[in-house]
Design a protein around this motif. Structure first.
Motif: not given
Length: 615
Positions: A30-31, A35-36, A51-56, A260-262
């Motif tokens: 998923r990242v 990622p963004d 918070v983005s996937w990359a930040q997580v 892929g949703f938040p």
């Protein structure tokens, strides 16, 4: 009886069959893909942080490497004792990306029971939310010798020795990654679908809780099966407040990684309705009690209107109800009804939806039976609730209605999700087979064997049937059905759900009568709702116990009992009732942390009232 003859359904077979080997693989993919994009949202004060996937991933990698530094190995257990919050989700991901398995602990669990869960699961590290959770662990430390370290979300609760902070854990992780940048990836690469991902202890409505062992494939499968249905997309936004210690909440963390949703996370139950208007989600999972309370609150607001406005509301709800019935049956509404519905929506129904953020496509109800009348009321205002079903042992999402016209039936739990089989045993018990079924109860091989049939189906303990369209309907828990002294069987849960859906003032409704000559009920009223009612009865400001004991309250409840009895068989009718002077609580052991009723405890605690109903 054989398998359900489910209506033909098109779903994405490739998504289901080509799922990732583990949760770690799923998260990593998923990242890589997005990622963004937003992964999570959560409140800091009144501000919503994104918070983005990359930040997580950056946080997850440092915490996972920190766990590796603490000696955590593949399939070791790491517990989380916390309310629903962003840090819970990140800690859970860190545990599984380190190759370990999460032991979930409800934050309301008493210290003695926490010690039992940690000892039974042999947990080596515990994430503890705050000083209160840390104190529980300290008070029973001698009973949990395998707990080598506690990591607290609250820096002030750390002691720098046995209890460290999240920053301390991240610091250890950065040291590991500095020497071996691929340490976490290597752990993920070791994982296979059959490795243990979590131990979730059953609610324990009877006896000691049992730890259901769920594999990585069970969790990944749940996300893939929902994704395959095509009912969610990257454009969706989930609002998640459910207990993450519960299997329903845990799976609601897996689905967004797959699709892929938040997800916006906020566990403050008293803030749900307020937050809906701020977050503006497109969907949300909830237990029936939330829908019952929301319907009651709006219904009481409507009831305060008089004259032309009251008639307008009544007309709009009637038009909405007729439109909802057409949609349920996949019928085309008449031209006149369509025109009326546009007007009703503009004047009344759309304003109700706005209170829920205005973007909700549907809700999903689980954890307990939802009264069909509650579902129909929500549908009448354009808020579809699709009911689903699952157990801890089946990784939550086992069956679900679909949010398409003609693909849901109020009062049913829908069809099995792709890849799962449901059939009905000779005695009416629902049996389940599929990738979501647990690999067994932790340390309890005999209980595991007892829970399974010879041909590999899990015994749910729920009584139900499958109709001609393939919709599965549950009538009651096998162990809850009781027989009166007259030999008549009564299934209490559908009676209870019906009453809770009809009476806007009720909190709990417990049907009793096993071995007695008639059915009775123990009732508690919602303190907030009954306080508003009391104002109009000249009892404003009086204590709860005095209000519920009043002749007016007795008369009001009797009216709803009469309405209930009119829809029941003669032997099911509630002949007498007692309104209790307090509500049922988790702390008193009368409800499980997921708000399921502990009937035996309730009848023991209120034995005088029970005996009084049959004196």
């Amino acid at each position: 009886m054989g398998l359900a003859s489910v209506a033909q359904e098109v779903y994405d077979h490739d998504i289901l069959m080509n799922r990732q080997p583990s949760v770690g693989h799923l998260f990593r993919e998923r990242v890589r893909q997005t990622p963004d994009e937003d992964a999570f949202q959560y409140f800091v004060g009144e501000q919503l942080r994104h918070v983005s996937w990359a930040q997580v991933k950056d946080v997850v990698w440092s915490w996972a490497a920190g766990l590796i530094c603490l000696g955590v190995q593949v399939e070791d257990r790491v517990a989380i004792a916390s309310t629903t919050r962003y840090e819970w989700a990140v800690a859970d991901l860190a545990v599984m990306c380190a190759g370990a398995a999460t032991t979930t602990v409800y934050p309301t669990t008493l210290a003695a029971d926490v010690a039992y869960l940690l000892a039974d699961s042999a947990s080596k590290v515990v994430f503890a939310e705050d000083a209160g959770q840390v104190e529980k662990l300290r008070s029973r430390r001698e009973e949990t010798p395998e707990v080598a370290k506690v990591v607290t979300f609250d820096p002030s609760a750390a002691d720098g020795d046995w209890v460290i902070s999240l920053d301390d854990l991240a610091g250890l992780g950065r040291e590991v990654l500095g020497g071996d940048a691929g340490a976490v990836d290597a752990r993920i690469d070791q994982l296979t679908p059959g490795h243990l991902a979590t131990i979730i202890y059953t609610s324990g409505t009877t006896g000691r809780p049992k730890g259901a062992e769920l594999t990585h494939d069970a969790i990944v499968y749940e996300g893939a099966s929902v994704h395959a249905l095509g009912i969610l997309s990257e454009e969706d936004l989930q609002f998640l407040w459910l207990p993450l210690s519960h299997v329903f909440g845990k799976i609601l963390l897996a689905i967004p990684m797959q699709v892929g949703f938040p997800t916006c996370i906020d566990g403050r139950i008293d803030k749900i309705l307020d937050n809906l208007a701020v977050v503006r989600p497109t969907w949300m999972g909830a237990a029936p009690r939330i829908f019952e309370k929301a319907k009651a609150r709006i219904g009481l607001m409507f009831a305060q209107e008089t004259g032309a406005k009251a008639k307008l509301i009544e007309w709009a709800l009637d038009v909405g109800g007729k439109t909802a019935r057409d949609k349920e049956q996949a019928r085309t509404s008449s031209p006149l009804l369509r025109v009326q519905h546009v007007l009703a929506d503009r004047l009344v129904l759309g304003k109700v939806r706005a209170r829920f953020g205005g973007r909700v496509r549907y809700f999903i109800s689980g954890s307990a039976a939802l009264d069909p009348d509650v579902a129909r009321w929500f549908a009448s205002v354009g808020l579809l609730i699709i009911e689903g079903y699952g157990l801890t042992e089946t990784s939550a999402a086992t069956t679900v209605n679909r949010p398409y016209e003609g693909s849901y039936s109020f009062g049913s739990i829908g069809w099995a999700v792709p890849g799962t089989e449901v059939k009905v045993d000779e005695d009416g018990e629902l049996l389940i087979k599929g990738p979501g079924v647990m690999r067994g109860y932790h340390n309890q091989p005999e209980a595991t064997a007892e829970a399974m049939t010879e041909d590999g189906y899990f015994r749910t303990g729920d009584i139900g049937h499958i109709d001609a369209r393939g919709f599965i309907k549950i009538t009651d828990r096998k162990k809850d059905v009781f027989k009166t002294s007259g030999g008549k069987y009564i299934a209490p849960s559908h009676i209870e759900a019906h009453f809770k859906g009809a009476c806007p003032y009720v909190s709990q409704f417990v049907v009793i009568g096993e071995g007695r000559n008639y059915a009775s009920a123990l009732i508690t009223l919602d303190p907030d709702a009954i306080a508003g009612w009391a104002e109009h009865q000249g009892m404003g400001g009086k204590p709860y116990s005095e209000i519920v004991s009043s002749p007016q309250a007795q008369q009001m409840v009797q009216g709803y009992i009469d309405e209930l009895n009119a829809a029941l068989n003669r032997w099911e009718t509630i002949k007498r009732f007692s309104i209790l002077v307090r509500d049922l609580t988790i702390d008193d052991g009368e409800l499980t942390p997921s708000l399921k009723l502990k009937r035996k405890v309730v009848t023991e605690h209120f034995s005088d009232q029970v005996n009084g109903l049959y004196s």
